[in-house]
Enzyme design. Structure first.
Site, short mmCIF file in Angstrom:
data_model
loop_
_atom_site.label_atom_id
_atom_site.label_comp_id
_atom_site.label_asym_id
_atom_site.label_seq_id
_atom_site.Cartn_x
_atom_site.Cartn_y
_atom_site.Cartn_z
CE LYS A 192 0.66 1.16 4.52
NZ LYS A 192 1.10 2.61 5.16
CB THR A 235 -1.15 5.01 3.11
OG1 THR A 235 -1.31 4.22 4.49
CG2 THR A 235 0.22 5.50 3.30
O1 LIG Z 1 1.81 3.01 7.98
C1 LIG Z 1 1.20 4.12 8.14
C2 LIG Z 1 -0.33 4.19 8.19
O2 LIG Z 1 -0.88 3.03 8.57
C3 LIG Z 1 2.05 5.31 8.14
O3 LIG Z 1 2.29 5.77 7.08
P1 LIG Z 1 3.53 6.54 6.41
O4 LIG Z 1 4.55 5.49 6.80
O5 LIG Z 1 3.34 6.61 5.04
O6 LIG Z 1 3.86 7.69 7.39
#
Ligand SMILES: O=C(CO)COP(=O)(O)O
Ligand SMILES: NC(=O)C1=CN([C@@H]2O[C@H](COP(=O)(O)OP(=O)(O)OC[C@H]3O[C@@H](n4cnc5c(N)ncnc54)[C@H](OP(=O)(O)O)[C@@H]3O)[C@@H](O)[C@H]2O)C=CC1
Length: 320
Positions: free
Chosen positions: A185, A242
């Site tokens: 994702k 995300t």
């Molecule tokens: O995994 C995440 C949200 O579930 C955190 O996202 P990021 O690592 O892109 O900040």
């Protein structure tokens, strides 16, 4: 049961705070000075500003002390996991290790649970993943996560142990599905950030999220994941969060790519390394992952966003 969190970044600190509201928790930081400052100030200003640590949370740089607890949550970046485990193997076995990182390792193409099992002998392993921003968890906001563990009894125990007032854990035995959902994702989130950064609109983002989800399924099912896992918190749930929030570092990296802006290379962005690892793995498996290919091309400076979009739109028309 006693818990330690290995890694004192944003996510490790947030988990430690939530868990420490119900039991004593030890958090390990690699730097002695960093551990001392967090322990004394009762704040992790560098990684998670604005949140006070509860009294039941102890911070240390002594791995022997941290690893003395029954359950160890590993909250370090994916590409650093093998190194952390290798440097401290003597203290980490036999323990229950719960990986909290999201990604695929460059060079091996495997996820965190395989790395733990390979490096630390006689260990019991699990994965904690799903849609959750560190700041939300630390502020006590409600969050639902997935605890993936191949061993049903251990999974049940960990689900009980790690559920808190604001962390509701669901359980699955499909470790590979949960790992791949959380890893893949991030690649799609970079792509979505890029189209929004370039002003291509919400419709383009919806198309990328949907076709990105199709790519996630293609890869994960080929590696033995279950379709339902991809549709759950660790896959669809985290993809949604995300790809739509500027709290996400992966999404923000994409925004910078789309705007032609520089992005701070010290920020942890798991999707960048994972895109490269997945691209190689897909090639080995003979899978077509056009969005991943576009992200790799943009990250490597070999494709502009305009070229990447043109390539995606020019693909042969087909059934959905
Ligand atoms: O995994 C995440 C949200 O579930 C955190 O996202 P990021 O690592 O892109 O900040
Ligand atoms: N932040 C979030 O909202 C979420 C993060 N995650 C996942 O959690 C994982 C960690 O991310 P996050 O905490 O946000 O990252 P951060 O960048 O905030 O922190 C990373 C932490 O790892 C430590 N670290 C890095 N390399 C090493 C090493 N070689 N040895 C020991 N410690 C090391 C850093 O130490 P130092 O401070 O000394 O540099 C730091 O404490 C990632 O896989 C991420 O995908 C999952 C869900 C949410």
């Amino acid at each position: 049961m006693s818990i330690s969190v290995i890694g004192s970044g944003a996510f490790g600190t947030a988990l430690a705070i939530s868990l420490a509201h119900q039991c004593p928790v030890t958090m390990w930081a690699r730097s002695k000075e960093h551990a001392r400052v967090i322990q004394n100030d009762r704040k992790n200003t560098a990684r998670l500003p604005g949140v006070t640590l509860p009294d039941q949370l102890t911070v240390t740089s002594d791995m022997e002390q941290a690893a003395a607890q029954d359950t160890l949550l590993l909250a370090v970046p994916m590409q650093q996991l093998r190194r952390v485990l290798t440097e401290h193997t003597a203290w980490l076995t036999p323990r229950t290790l719960v990986a909290c990182c999201k990604g695929i390792e460059l060079g091996t193409g495997v996820g965190p649970v395989a790395v733990m099992a390979e490096v630390v002998a006689q260990t019991r392993t699990a994965l904690l993943t799903g849609p959750s921003f560190a700041h939300d968890i630390a502020r006590g906001l409600p969050t639902a996560l997935t605890l993936a563990c191949a061993d049903s009894d251990l999974g049940r125990n960990l689900q009980q142990e790690l559920t808190t007032a604001n962390l509701r854990l669901y359980r699955t035995r499909d470790v590979i599905g949960a790992e791949l959902g959380g890893a893949l994702k991030n690649v799609v989130a970079i792509a979505c950030g890029a189209v929004i950064g370039a002003g291509l609109g919400d419709s383009a983002r919806a198309a990328l999220m949907t076709r990105g989800y199709a790519e996630m399924q293609r890869m994960a099912l080929a590696l033995g994941a279950q379709r339902e896992t991809l549709a759950g918190l660790s896959g669809f749930g985290d993809l949604t969060l995300t790809c739509t929030s500027e709290q996400s570092r992966n999404y923000r990296l994409g925004l910078s790519l789309g705007r032609g802006e520089r992005f701070d290379p010290s920020v942890t962005v798991e999707g960048a390394a994972t895109a490269h690892a997945v691209y190689v793995k897909a090639d080995d498996l003979g899978l077509d992952l056009p969005i991943t290919r576009a992200v790799v091309g943009m990250l490597d400076g070999e494709l502009t966003l305009t070229d990447a979009m043109a390539e995606l739109l020019a693909r042969p028309l087909k059934e959905e």
